[in-house]
Design an enzyme around this catalytic site. Structure first.
Site, short mmCIF file in Angstrom:
data_model
loop_
_atom_site.label_atom_id
_atom_site.label_comp_id
_atom_site.label_asym_id
_atom_site.label_seq_id
_atom_site.Cartn_x
_atom_site.Cartn_y
_atom_site.Cartn_z
N TYR A 230 -1.79 0.04 10.67
CA TYR A 230 -1.79 -0.44 9.27
C TYR A 230 -0.33 0.10 8.62
O TYR A 230 0.10 -0.75 7.85
CB TYR A 230 -2.80 0.32 8.52
N SER B 214 1.09 -1.11 -0.11
CA SER B 214 -0.19 0.03 0.01
C SER B 214 0.83 1.26 0.05
O SER B 214 2.11 1.24 0.44
CB SER B 214 -0.92 -0.01 1.43
#
Length: 257
Positions: free
Chosen positions: A155, A142
């Site tokens: 995250y 990501s």
């Protein structure tokens, strides 16, 4: 599992294939001629997708798997047979709390799924990928793995670790017939990612994409993964970052409100 011996088609394993980017990637790899092995915890979802692909004339097999269960991953690897491509897609985000009040249990779960899950599957399938003579490991990270944002530390920490895993593996196996590709998407709107992150709160999930005319879709990311995998064997796409045009960074997004 006998699918690996059914024909000369190249085999691609996709983790987290029950929805979103994983399901879209399985569809596109199947369309590109790969025999796809779909793994995820939700047996009904991957079996339905395998049936859809088979009905369309593709080769597909569903194999229920929790990537955080090392013993289960080892069993899967021992029964798989040939493997040419591994797409490490299983993962996800939980919560958006600041560091001061973040839930350690959520941080642990994200690390176990995104990082250790990728480690388990990659370690267990690496011998088969190497034996293929032309293997590819894809790690779906990501943009959170390259820059953080407020409320995203848990995250981002997991995705940073996953990025380092891919980068280090590439160094360690240079000279072997296996490529390591990292694909790092920005804002992608799928049916479950933000909803899962916010514990099913649709209002919070919808707010993530509010005013963004065209966030990325699962199909956009799947097409990128398939393109990278389809490059000639001597070409390695080390890192490919993709964002919607409306997103300049993790903290700079154009919204038409």
């Amino acid at each position: 599992m006998t699918l690996a011996q059914d024909s000369a088609a190249r085999t691609a394993v996709v983790t987290g294939a029950s929805s979103g980017i994983g399901a879209a990637t399985a569809r596109q790899l199947a369309a590109a001629g790969f025999r796809v092995v779909l793994t995820a915890r939700r047996k009904d979802r991957i079996e339905a997708l395998a049936a859809e692909l088979t009905a369309a004339g593709h080769q597909a097999l569903a194999y229920p798997l929790d990537v955080t269960d090392r013993a289960a991953v080892e069993t899967f690897a021992s029964t798989l047979g040939a493997c040419h491509v591994l797409v490490n897609n299983a993962g996800g985000a939980l919560g958006a709390d600041p560091v001061a009040s973040g839930d350690p249990a959520q941080w642990l779960r994200m690390y176990e799924t995104n990082v250790l899950g990728t480690l388990h599957v990659t370690q267990c399938l690496l011998p088969a990928l190497t034996a293929s003579g032309d293997g590819t490991v894809v790690v779906l990270t990501s943009t959170a793995g390259h820059a953080t944002y407020e409320g995203g530390a848990g995250y981002a920490a997991a995705k940073h670790a996953e990025h380092v895993l891919a980068e280090t593996l590439r160094l360690e196996i240079v000279g072997q017939p296996v490529r390591v590709i990292e694909v790092a998407p920005g804002m992608v709107k799928t049916e479950e990612f933000s909803l899962t992150r916010f514990g099913g709160d649709e209002a919070k999930a919808d707010k993530v994409y509010a005013g963004v005319a065209e966030p990325l879709t699962a199909e956009d990311v799947a097409e990128t993964i398939t393109w990278a995998v389809a490059r000639p064997s001597h070409v390695n796409i080390d890192l490919l970052v993709l964002r919607p045009r409306a997103q300049a960074s993790n903290t700079k997004v154009h919204r038409e409100l």
